[in-house]
Design an enzyme around this catalytic site. Structure first.
Site, PDB file in Angstrom:
ATOM      1  N   GLU A 173      -8.286   0.802   3.021  1.00 11.77           N
ATOM      2  CA  GLU A 173      -8.729  -0.523   3.390  1.00 11.77           C
ATOM      3  C   GLU A 173     -10.335  -0.362   3.167  1.00 11.77           C
ATOM      4  O   GLU A 173     -10.938  -1.139   2.986  1.00 11.77           O
ATOM      5  CB  GLU A 173      -8.177  -0.966   4.869  1.00 11.77           C
ATOM      6  CG  GLU A 173      -8.388  -2.458   5.187  1.00 11.77           C
ATOM      7  CD  GLU A 173      -7.898  -3.469   4.058  1.00 11.77           C
ATOM      8  OE1 GLU A 173      -8.465  -4.670   3.916  1.00 11.77           O
ATOM      9  OE2 GLU A 173      -7.068  -3.143   3.165  1.00 11.77           O
TER      10      GLU A 173
ATOM     11  N   SER B 103       0.919  -1.113   0.145  1.00 10.31           N
ATOM     12  CA  SER B 103       0.221  -0.051  -0.090  1.00 10.31           C
ATOM     13  C   SER B 103       0.733   0.997  -0.145  1.00 10.31           C
ATOM     14  O   SER B 103       0.369   2.362  -0.354  1.00 10.31           O
ATOM     15  CB  SER B 103      -0.818  -0.042   1.109  1.00 10.31           C
ATOM     16  OG  SER B 103      -0.204   0.029   2.326  1.00 10.31           O
ATOM     17  N   HIS B 104       2.176   1.014   0.476  1.00 14.40           N
ATOM     18  CA  HIS B 104       2.884   2.309   0.248  1.00 14.40           C
ATOM     19  C   HIS B 104       3.911   2.326  -0.871  1.00 14.40           C
ATOM     20  O   HIS B 104       4.986   2.686  -0.781  1.00 14.40           O
ATOM     21  CB  HIS B 104       3.707   2.645   1.832  1.00 14.40           C
ATOM     22  CG  HIS B 104       2.706   3.010   2.772  1.00 14.40           C
ATOM     23  ND1 HIS B 104       2.042   2.180   3.445  1.00 14.40           N
ATOM     24  CD2 HIS B 104       2.544   4.139   3.059  1.00 14.40           C
ATOM     25  CE1 HIS B 104       1.296   2.905   4.229  1.00 14.40           C
ATOM     26  NE2 HIS B 104       1.374   4.276   4.050  1.00 14.40           N
TER      27      HIS B 104
END
Ligand code: NDP
Length: 338
Positions: A188, A47-48
């Protein structure tokens, strides 16, 4: 066709560099950002990783974003350094501030770096690890945008406010944790909405303050912190220590500053380094052994240490290369050749 592409760390960095510099970000600003995203891909913190690149382009386009920011550390006192990121990304300011933070911590036992006016959306563990690599313990935190309601309330006033901590270890990777104080990441919740899936109770409330499992209702209502009133107080502490204490924006102010541009939060970041050699009363070896006994007691009962998953992913990537989904890779290559 294979649904994965295997890349080296340098190849992932180069790909991001192309996209960022093509969109006008200076080489100096782009380098640490591209590296942080590549490290996230390597450590399986997707996600990063590269999937953040399109969002970075939104941030670079923010009318207040400075693509050529050239931050310079200002030594406020023997222990305190301030660095104005000048409305660029936080990472270049962190890199330059680190060069002052580390020797000050070794001279004073503790040292503080206050980064102001920075756009920030990356994970904090790469910064924590950059400090533990010098044998220092580290604590880093920052506010974000006001998406989170306090315990007992329904109006979002707090940010997702991450706290990251690192402890240097001799023969092991450092002990590191790095998490938001919100019960779940906003991305999320958005993913659940996209996939039409309910979210667990406790992640957020609707606009009337009612607990709900409907992700859309939470996105238009408010997220909640982890741990009820305890997480709520910790998130408030982050607002204060990395906000008014060092002259930075609170998450509410950061949201107002954004003015619906949907850029990354613009705020301050508090970085503290502690030197176990100076603070440990001359007992560095026995202090080190006490810390190791604690880690052994945790791991010895089958509980895992935070970052263990990440360090295993790092080992895997170092031997097998970094695996990026073909779909994401193709999207990024398109951006790099736009
Ligand atoms: P998680 O809830 O996934 O927690 C992450 C931390 O907890 C990691 O250190 C992780 O280690 C550890 N951990 C997870 N499960 C366990 C377990 N079972 N036992 C022991 N340790 C465990 O993270 P969040 O979603 O809250 O945050 C993710 C990232 O988002 C962070 O890097 C944070 O900095 C970033 N973030 C940044 C913001 C910003 O403004 N810059 C805002 C909000 C978040 P491991 O990695 O090994 O799994």
């Amino acid at each position: 066709m294979c649904d994965e592409v295997v890349l080296s760390l340098e190849e992932v960095i180069d790909l991001s560099m192309k996209v960022l510099t093509l969109n006008g970000l200076s080489h100096a600003q782009a380098q640490p950002l591209a590296r942080a995203m590549a490290l996230a891909e390597r450590d399986d913190c997707r996600s990063h990783g590269l999937q953040r690149l399109p969002g970075c382009l939104d941030t670079i386009s923010h009318p207040r974003f400075n693509r050529n920011a050239d931050p310079k550390p200002e030594e406020v006192s023997a222990a305190v350094t301030r660095i104005d990121a000048d409305f660029g990304y936080s990472l270049l300011a962190f890199e330059r501030g680190l060069e002052v933070l580390v020797p000050k911590a070794k001279a004073m036992g503790v040292s503080i770096l206050a980064i102001n006016n920075c756009f920030h959306s990356t994970a904090l563990w790469p910064e924590v690890e950059a400090i533990t690599a010098h044998g220092l313990a580290a604590l880093i935190m920052n506010p974000s945008h006001s998406w989170v309601a306090p315990a007992g309330g329904s109006t979002p006033v707090l940010g997702t406010n991450p706290i990251a901590f690192g402890w240097p270890r001799k023969d092991h990777p450092p002990y590191v944790f790095d998490f938001a104080t919100s019960a779940a990441a906003r991305a999320e919740i958005a993913r659940h909405r996209k996939e039409n899936q309910p979210i667990p109770m406790g992640w957020g409330v609707d606009s009337e303050g009612r607990p709900t499992t409907d992700p859309a209702a939470v996105l238009s209502g408010a997220m909640l912190t982890f741990g009820g009133h305890k997480g709520s107080a910790l998130a408030t502490m982050v607002e204060l220590l990395a906000g008014p204490l060092i002259g930075g924006l609170t998450s509410m102010q950061s949201m107002a500053f954004d003015a619906d541009a949907k850029a990354a939060p613009c705020h301050a970041e508090l970085v503290i380094a502690f030197d176990p050699a100076l603070l440990g009363g001359g007992n560095i070896e026995s202090n080190h052994e006490a810390a190791e006994a604690l880690f052994a007691a945790i791991a010895g009962q089958g509980a895992r240490l935070p970052s263990e998953r990440r360090f295993l992913a790092r080992q895997r990537s170092e031997s097998e290369g970094i695996k990026v989904s073909r779909e994401l890779y193709d999207r990024i290559v398109l951006l790099a050749n736009a």
